[in-house]
Structures are given as structure tokens and as C-alpha cells.
Design an enzyme around this catalytic site. Structure first.
Site, mmCIF file in Angstrom:
data_model
loop_
_atom_site.group_PDB
_atom_site.id
_atom_site.type_symbol
_atom_site.label_atom_id
_atom_site.label_comp_id
_atom_site.label_asym_id
_atom_site.label_seq_id
_atom_site.Cartn_x
_atom_site.Cartn_y
_atom_site.Cartn_z
ATOM 1 N N ASP A 205 10.369 50.166 40.360
ATOM 2 C CA ASP A 205 10.604 49.082 40.838
ATOM 3 C C ASP A 205 9.458 48.332 40.604
ATOM 4 O OD1 ASP A 205 11.131 46.788 42.519
ATOM 5 O OD2 ASP A 205 13.059 47.572 42.869
ATOM 6 N N HIS A 206 9.136 47.436 39.770
ATOM 7 C CA HIS A 206 7.817 46.852 39.775
ATOM 8 C C HIS A 206 7.399 46.065 40.779
ATOM 9 C CE1 HIS A 206 9.330 43.264 37.900
ATOM 10 N NE2 HIS A 206 8.110 42.522 38.258
ATOM 11 N N HIS A 269 14.701 44.844 43.305
ATOM 12 C CA HIS A 269 13.450 44.321 43.714
ATOM 13 C C HIS A 269 13.415 43.630 45.084
ATOM 14 C CE1 HIS A 269 12.171 44.898 39.651
ATOM 15 N NE2 HIS A 269 12.715 43.589 39.188
#
Ligand code: BG6
Length: 530
Positions: A205-206, A269
Site C-alpha cells: 500500500d504505497h 490507502h
């Protein structure tokens, strides 16, 4: 009015480089990237690997194998990456070790022959390094439909190995979206877990790799003055905003129309950001302790009943409009979007976290495309002081000129752009009258630290090579996230609504979103630069 709590000179004494040696990768490693000709690899992964190498975090003995369908020589692949890295302002010469150690294999991910070729290449590289078997990282930068089959093929063709059989490790990074609802996420989890152990699975999950997202934990638990205030005794409400001016840009419509704002951003996110903001202090800064605490928050989310879905959620689509005098398409006119689509490009929800710390404090989340500005932030609104002493007192109007209650006592984590922190407080204006005004105490990363802020993917790739899963999501987190959002998606699907409300592009979003916050003391924060 602005004031500054931290100066660059204060910060330069902070030994930010401590420990680099401890976290650099010393053992040789091979990285295999599926989807190597794709956008993510070109725009994010390769620049991240380049920077990690340049900064001394990667070993000399590193190999990168790109895998995609289109036939290409190693040379052509290197050229492609070298050219695309220029967009990320990286001017790497063809002789750069990262480019020189790059190879390419064309193949279909559902074809065992492709995996045999990759294995042969890996073994060849490992032999050159005189290793019986080597450390291997596989990055699945492909459409979600291919996750399961790649993991199956990696395992069945012996590219990954069980930890017990070898000293070397093999790990798999899986891109988002991890499922499209609870059932598909469970199915995907079951499928990858039948071939890999949880310690080999890195669900990326950047957002967790962003500096300011990580700073939520540093700020909360590295200081003693803020966290004691973060609870239902002092906090009125929390607003989490991710606003983007981008639309579909002619190429994302087909994917986005199957996802929408809730699946694309909020379920993953943004929910991770909420979990970090709301979680209890972990007993240690390791993956298990951090993820255990996040899971407790996710388990405390109060699910919406069918009747509550409409009351506590808002969804809408951007209308056509214009930007700088040029027409801009509405969501329904975008390429790849169905003309009668019910997919939301904006969503807002009012969330409740039923635990000891947060019961009674609403968490408002909103996200949308084609909004006024790119803004990602968490704003924590504190309650009024118990007694408002600054009322106009009878008889002393000359001396005690009172302003409206200022919009103060807000703590903002600005995740992007201009990463930083802001604390807004009430302050007496200079002069003989008593008049309060809001002042901001700001800390800005770019101004505060003289060094480059690393991209999220740099942190995350480095962590995966180090075997640190703290910033990756565990299967139970994914599961609880989906449990909560699944109910909303099902409620929307069952609503019988045939058309979504539209909002004017490049604004703060739909009017309808106001109703979510209407019972509270604060309206939505304006979407603007800090
Ligand atoms: C991606 C979403 O995961 O995150 C995109 O698919 C979104 O729709 C992007 O634009 C936002 O990421 P960032 O890092 O630009 O905030």
C-alpha cells in the site's frame, strides 16, 4: 498569521543518517518484476531502485529481471528504462550498474514455460555469484487477475522456496487492488497462502511508504505532549482528505469504472492512514506489534446497517467543466467509462471507531477526482476549552474586545504536497484589547530538512529486501478493511438509485457532502494549499 516552531538550524543537528549501514542490503539479490513494460515499473519502481542504489542501500551484486508479454532484447529493455527514467529526472548513463544488471524475459504469466526461463536465468545469475541459491524478490506489478496464477506458477516451478529448505529467502510483493470486495479478497488470500507463508507475502500500500504517513507514528509516539490529547476527551472530530485534480486522463477510465473512489483509495490507502492515526502505541516498532494495533482499530469500526449507508455516505461523479479556458470531460464522458455508470469519482463517509479511546469521535473521510487541488491530509479538531473566558463581559467592552471563537486547536498532518505538520492555536493579538486570533505553527519537510524526501516505493522496496513487513498490510488487515467497506458497497448496489449526483470539477466536491458534517461543530476543511 504564521509562526514557526522549528527552524532548519535546529534540525540540522538531528543525526538523520544514523543507522544507514544497519539497513543497507549486503547480500546479493535478484529482483524479478512482472509487468516490466508497464507504467508503474517505469514511473516508480525503476526510479526507486536507481535511487536506492545511488544512495548505497543496494548491493553491487544485484540483478533485475523484467518480465512482460512483448518480445524485447535485454538491450531494448535497458533503453526503454533509461529513457523512461528521464521523466523522473534521472539521467543514468547506459553504463550505470542498475541498467547493466538488467535483463528481460518475454512470456505469458499463465505459461509455465515462461517461469522455466526465469528460473534458468535466476540460477545462471546465482551461479555466477557462486551461490547455491540466492535471495529473490518477485514484484507483481500486473493486473489483479494475474496475482494468483503468478504465485502458483512461481511456486510450482520452484522459483520460490520454503524458508525451511534454504538459507536464502524468496518474497513476493503484490500490488493493489487486493480484491474488489470481501469475497474476492478472501479468495485471493486463500490462493496465495496456499503457496506462500505470510512472511513471504508483501501486500503493498504505497501510502504507508510516504514519509508523512510514517511520521504520524513518529509524531504521536516520539513525543509525549500530543498523544495524551488524542482521544475522545479532547478531540472533537477528525477529517481525512485525499483530493486530486486529476480525472481519467484518457487512459484510466476502463480500470477506474470497475473500481471507483471507495475501492481505489478509501478502502486501502485512506483506511491505513486512519488506522495509524487512531491506533494505540505498539509495544515495539516491529511488524507484528504495529500490525496488531492497526487491526484492533479496524476491528473497532462500527459497520453500517443497510439503513445507515445512505445517511453516513456520499457518492457523486464530476460533471463536465473547464480548466484554463479549455473544456474538460465529465466522468460519464470519459473514455472507458460506461455512459450510465454508477461508479463514484467522489465519496465521503462518516466513520465511527468504537473503542475506549475514540468512542463518540466522528472520523470523516473524503476522496475525489477532479477536485480543486492535490491535498492529502489528516486534520484533528480539538474540543473547545471547558469554559470560554473570552466572552464579552458586561461593563468591560472597551478593554475586552472579543473576536469570534477562532477556528483554532487543529492539528494537521499534511501528507502531500508540501509535507509537514501544522498546529493552529488561538493567540492574543498585540494591543490593549483582548482579541484572539488563529496562528499557525508550521513544520515543513522540504524547508526543515536539507535532504531529499525519498519516494514511497524506495522505502517499501528496501523494507521488502530487509524482510521488514511493518509497512505492508497483513491478511487480517485487508480482511477487516473489506468487511467494513463491503457493507457500504452492497448498500449502494441495493439502493435502486439509477443516477449519481454530479459536482462541478475543480471545486471542493458535491454540496451533498455537507450533510455528513452538518450536525458537528466543524464544516469540511477547505481544499487548499497549506
Ligand atoms: C493509486 C490510485 O493507488 O493512488 C490512483 O489508484 C491515485 O487513483 C493514486 O491517483 C494516488 O497516489 P498519490 O501517491 O499520488 O497520492
Amino acid at each position: 498569521m504564521k509562526t514557526s516552531i522549528l527552524r532548519k538550524s535546529d534540525l540540522q543537528s538531528v543525526p538523520t543518517d544514523v543507522g544507514i549501514d544497519a539497513i543497507k542490503i549486503k547480500e546479493p539479490v535478484s529482483i524479478v518484476i512482472f509487468g516490466a513494460s508497464g507504467d508503474l515499473n517505469k514511473r516508480k519502481l525503476m526510479p526507486a531502485l536507481y535511487h536506492l542504489y545511488q544512495d548505497g542501500y543496494l548491493p553491487e551484486q544485484i540483478s533485475i529481471i523484467g518480465v512482460s508479454r512483448s518480445p524485447m532484447t535485454d538491450e531494448a529493455f535497458r533503453n526503454l528504462i533509461q529513457t523512461s527514467m528521464k521523466d523522473a529526472k534521472i539521467d543514468a548513463p547506459a553504463t550505470h550498474p542498475i541498467l547493466q544488471n538488467m535483463f528481460y524475459i518475454a512470456g505469458n504469466v499463465d505459461d509455465a514455460a515462461a517461469f522455466k526461463k526465469i528460473l534458468a536465468k535466476l540460477e545462471d545469475l546465482e551461479k555466477q555469484r557462486k551461490q547455491a541459491c540466492g535471495n529473490r524478490l518477485f514484484y507483481l506489478s500486473v493486473a489483479p487477475d494475474f496475482f494468483s496464477v503468478i504465485v502458483k506458477n512461481l511456486s510450482e516451478n520452484k522459483l520460490t522456496y520454503p524458508r525451511s529448505q534454504t538459507e536464502a529467502w524468496s518474497r513476493v510483493i503484490i500490488e493493489k487492488p487486493f480484491g474488489t470486495d470481501l469475497a474476492s479478497a478472501c479468495k485471493l488470500n486463500d490462493s496465495v497462502k496456499s503457496f506462500l507463508s505470510e512472511s513471504q507475502i508483501y501486500r503493498i500500500d504505497h501510502y504507508l511508504g510516504k514519509e508523512t504517513v510514517q511520521n504520524i507514528l513518529s509524531f504521536r509516539f516520539g513525543n509525549s505532549i500530543f498523544d495524551p490529547l488524542l482521544n475522545n476527551k479532547y478531540v472533537d472530530s477528525v477529517q481525512v482528505t485525499v483530493a486530486e485534480p486529476l480525472g481519467m486522463e484518457g487512459k484510466r477510465g476502463a480500470y477506474y469504472d470497475t473500481a471507483g473512489a471507495m475501492r481505489d483509495m478509501m478502502q486501502n490507502h485512506m483506511m491505513q492512514v486512519v488506522a495509524l492515526t487512531a491506533m494505540e502505541p505498539p509495544s515495539a516498532l516491529d511488524a507484528q506489534s504495529i500490525r496488531d494495533e492497526k487491526v484492533k482499530v479496524l476491528r473497532s469500526l462500527v459497520p453500517f446497517t443497510a439503513a445507515e449507508v445512505d445517511a453516513y455516505t456520499v457518492r457523486a461523479q464530476y460533471a463536465a467543466g473547464e480548466l484554463d479556458g479549455k473544456p474538460v470531460k465529465g466522468y460519464l464522458q470519459e473514455e472507458g467509462v460506461k455512459p450510465d455508470s454508477m461508479t463514484e469519482s467522489y465519496t465521503a463517509i462518516k466513520l465511527r471507531i468504537d473503542n475506549w479511546r475514540w468512542a463518540g469521535v466522528p472520523f470523516y473521510m473524503r476522496h475525489g477526482k477532479r477536485l480543486k487541488k492535490k491535498v492529502t491530509e489528516v486534520a484533528i479538531y480539538f474540543k473547545d476549552p471547558p469554559l470560554n473566558l473570552f466572552h464579552q463581559a458586561a461593563g468591560n467592552a472597551d478593554l475586552c474586545m472579543i473576536a469570534d471563537r477562532p477556528k483554532s486547536n487543529v492539528l494537521v498532518f499534511r501528507i502531500q504536497p508540501h509535507e509537514g505538520l501544522r498546529l493552529s492555536v488561538a493567540c492574543k493579538q498585540p494591543g490593549l484589547r483582548v482579541q484572539l486570533e488563529e496562528v499557525d505553527m508550521d513544520f515543513n519537510y522540504e524547508k526543515g530538512f536539507a535532504q531529499r524526501v525519498p519516494e514511497a516505493y524506495e522505502r517499501l522496496i528496501l523494507d521488502s529486501l530487509r524482510g521488514d513487513q511493518s509497512l505492508y498490510t497483513r491478511s487480517d488487515e485487508v480482511d477487516y478493511q473489506w468487511r467494513f467497506f463491503d457493507a457500504i458497497l452492497k448498500g449502494w448496489a441495493a439502493s435502486g438509485q439509477k443516477k449519481l449526483p454530479q459536482y462541478t470539477p475543480f471545486t471542493d466536491g458535491p454540496e451533498d457532502a455537507r450533510r455528513l458534517v452538518s450536525g458537528g461543530r466543524h464544516s469540511w476543511r477547505a481544499i487548499k494549499d497549506m
